[in-house]
Enzyme design. Structure first.
Site, short mmCIF file in Angstrom:
data_model
loop_
_atom_site.label_atom_id
_atom_site.label_comp_id
_atom_site.label_asym_id
_atom_site.label_seq_id
_atom_site.Cartn_x
_atom_site.Cartn_y
_atom_site.Cartn_z
N CYS A 196 0.81 -1.22 0.00
CA CYS A 196 0.00 0.00 0.00
C CYS A 196 0.83 1.27 0.00
O CYS A 196 0.29 2.37 -0.13
CB CYS A 196 -0.95 0.01 1.19
N TRP A 205 -9.35 42.79 -0.48
CA TRP A 205 -9.47 41.74 -1.48
C TRP A 205 -8.11 41.16 -1.83
O TRP A 205 -7.92 39.94 -1.85
CB TRP A 205 -10.13 42.26 -2.76
N TYR A 211 -7.02 37.38 -1.05
CA TYR A 211 -6.73 36.46 -2.15
C TYR A 211 -5.35 35.85 -1.98
O TYR A 211 -5.14 34.65 -2.22
CB TYR A 211 -6.83 37.22 -3.47
N ASP A 236 -15.46 40.43 -3.27
CA ASP A 236 -15.21 39.98 -4.63
C ASP A 236 -16.50 40.02 -5.45
O ASP A 236 -17.56 39.55 -4.99
CB ASP A 236 -14.65 38.55 -4.60
#
Length: 486
Positions: free
Chosen positions: A66, A426, A430, A446
């Site tokens: 695995c 903003w 961001y 936004d």
């Protein structure tokens, strides 16, 4: 979770917990991911560890079936902004290999002893052991996918000596480097090396590939990025500025969004950059996310329920280069996505570092902050105020007054950004969402978010219930008008 709960996850081979914990079998000396397809061991023979490094430190070997060292990272480290979360992200970026534990502690603002104590308390392993586990995984990848000489692989993976490399591989994988390299199906010729390093970058749960590849395609900056192919079979390519050199990453869109990995190929001028390059592409494509946890929270909200059901596994893309993303955020102020990409292309052509040889549409590496801090930027058709903002961000990054590395304090970085001229909520939000990989940012101002809220009949105040996954809610809202119009 309690250990009995973990055992139930192992019995059901629940892939949701791959990377969240590791299961070790006392009778075999092997540790696995929870979804390992092997026969489930008896409860009394099983113990659990919070990290692969902790299992290795207890003397267990990685399962060859695995491959528990290749699981996605725990989504917890993306959410957490405390010392341990920041440290884990920095170790993944290769800071311990490049700067040592003292360098890691210095970046975090704590003593080496404090960092070691807290990591050991929560992960069962200190920074050296965690970095060692990552080096072992990098070495196995290079052994099984390239024809680099073993000596070069040892140092490329970050080991201090060939002897340390050999001892670690034997301890972690119960095999010699030569035995790992001779596994069935391995490419037999050096052509594989010349064509780059092929990788499978694992993720958990459903993956909304069309949305993330489309998101990146719309924002491609000529010279450093390109996309090829039609939707459903696209390839995203980009250049990378790395600690030891440069690189080119190619990531292929899976044909079915519910696969377990993305196929990637890395071309590196220095193989020591492998683990760092992998982590940066993982952040860009948000491969360590927990889509089940996101869907559980956001899907319970009546405004978002239909959006979440329509796009299972929607990701919140990060950044392959945090400093580059900060500059791109300034370029994107008050202009369309397409216009920002054009401005980025002009910036790259004027100030980017040319590659030794063009590769398709890739010709440059994005300019570093020091270059942009002193640049006139006359080539950019943008207001003087935004030129000043761009230079201010570049200067702050170059001087270190704004830090955007994986271990940066997110609150401190946002406040430092807001103190710069021309950087508003903003832009700072961001950058925090993408460059710092914060999963809980809501861009209330936004325009696309406002349109999305209107489309689903929600108000900004409703976002308070969407934490800690508000960045994912933003992406759902950006897609909401198209869904409701259909």
């Amino acid at each position: 979770m309690k250990d009995d709960d973990r055992y139930q996850a192992v019995r059901s081979r629940d892939a949701r917990f791959d990377g969240a914990f590791f299961t070790a079998v006392k009778t075999t000396g092997i540790y696995c991911r929870p979804s390992c397809p092997a026969v489930t061991p008896k409860r009394e023979n099983v113990c659990f560890y919070p990290s692969a490094a902790a299992a290795q430190g207890a003397g267990f070997r990685a399962c060859r079936r695995c491959r528990p060292d290749a699981v996605p990272g725990s989504a917890e480290w993306n959410v957490r902004a405390d010392l341990v979360g920041r440290a884990v992200r920095l170790i993944g970026d290769g800071v311990v290999d490049r700067e040592g534990v003292a360098g890691l502690a210095g970046r975090l603002g704590y003593s080496s002893r404090q960092v070691h104590r807290q990591l050991t308390q929560e992960l069962g392993a200190g920074p050296v052991a965690l970095a060692r586990a990552q080096r072992a995984h990098t070495a196995r990848t290079l052994l099984q996918t390239t024809d680099l000489p073993v000596t070069e692989i040892a140092f490329a993976a970050g080991f201090a000596s060939v002897r340390q490399f050999n001892d670690t591989i034997r301890e972690v994988y119960a095999a010699t480097p030569s035995a790992l390299r001779a596994r069935p199906g391995r490419p037999a010729s050096a052509r594989e090396s010349a064509a780059g390093i092929p990788l499978r970058l694992a993720h958990r749960g459903p993956y909304a590939a069309d949305e993330i590849f489309g998101f990146l395609r719309r924002r491609v900056i000529p010279g450093i990025e390109e996309t090829t192919g039609a939707p459903g079979a696209r390839t995203y390519r980009r250049t990378l500025r790395l600690p030891y050199g440069t690189g080119i990453a190619e990531v292929h869109e899976p044909r079915h969004g519910d696969g377990a990995w993305l196929d990637c190929r890395l071309h590196l001028t220095d193989p020591r950059d492998l683990s760092t390059a992998v982590q940066r592409i993982r952040r860009l494509f948000d491969l360590d996310a927990d889509p089940w946890a996101v869907a559980e929270r956001l899907g319970a909200d009546p405004h978002l329920r239909a959006l979440v059901a329509a796009r299972p596994g929607l990701r919140s893309p990060g950044a392959a280069d945090a400093e580059e993303l900060a500059v791109r955020a300034v370029l994107g102020q008050q202009v369309s996505v397409a216009a920002a990409a054009v401005l980025g292309g002009v910036l790259v052509a004027a100030y980017g570092k040319p590659l030794a040889a063009p590769d398709g549409g890739l010709t440059h590496v994005f300019p570093d902050p020091g270059t942009l801090a002193g640049a006139a930027l006359d080539e950019l058709g943008m207001p003087d105020s935004r030129r000043r903002a761009l230079r201010a961000v570049a200067e702050a990054l170059a001087e270190g007054t704004v830090r955007l590395d994986p271990g940066a304090d997110r609150d401190a970085a946002q406040q430092a950004l807001l103190a710069l001229p021309g950087i508003g909520p903003w832009t700072a939000g961001y950058i925090r969402m993408r460059a710092l990989g914060d999963p809980d940012v809501f861009l209330q101002g936004d325009a696309g978010v406002r349109h999305g809220l209107a489309a689903v009949g929600a108000a900004p105040a409703d976002a308070a219930a969407w934490g800690p996954w508000r960045s994912y809610a933003v992406h759902h809202l950006w897609n909401a008008p198209a869904l409701t119009a259909g």
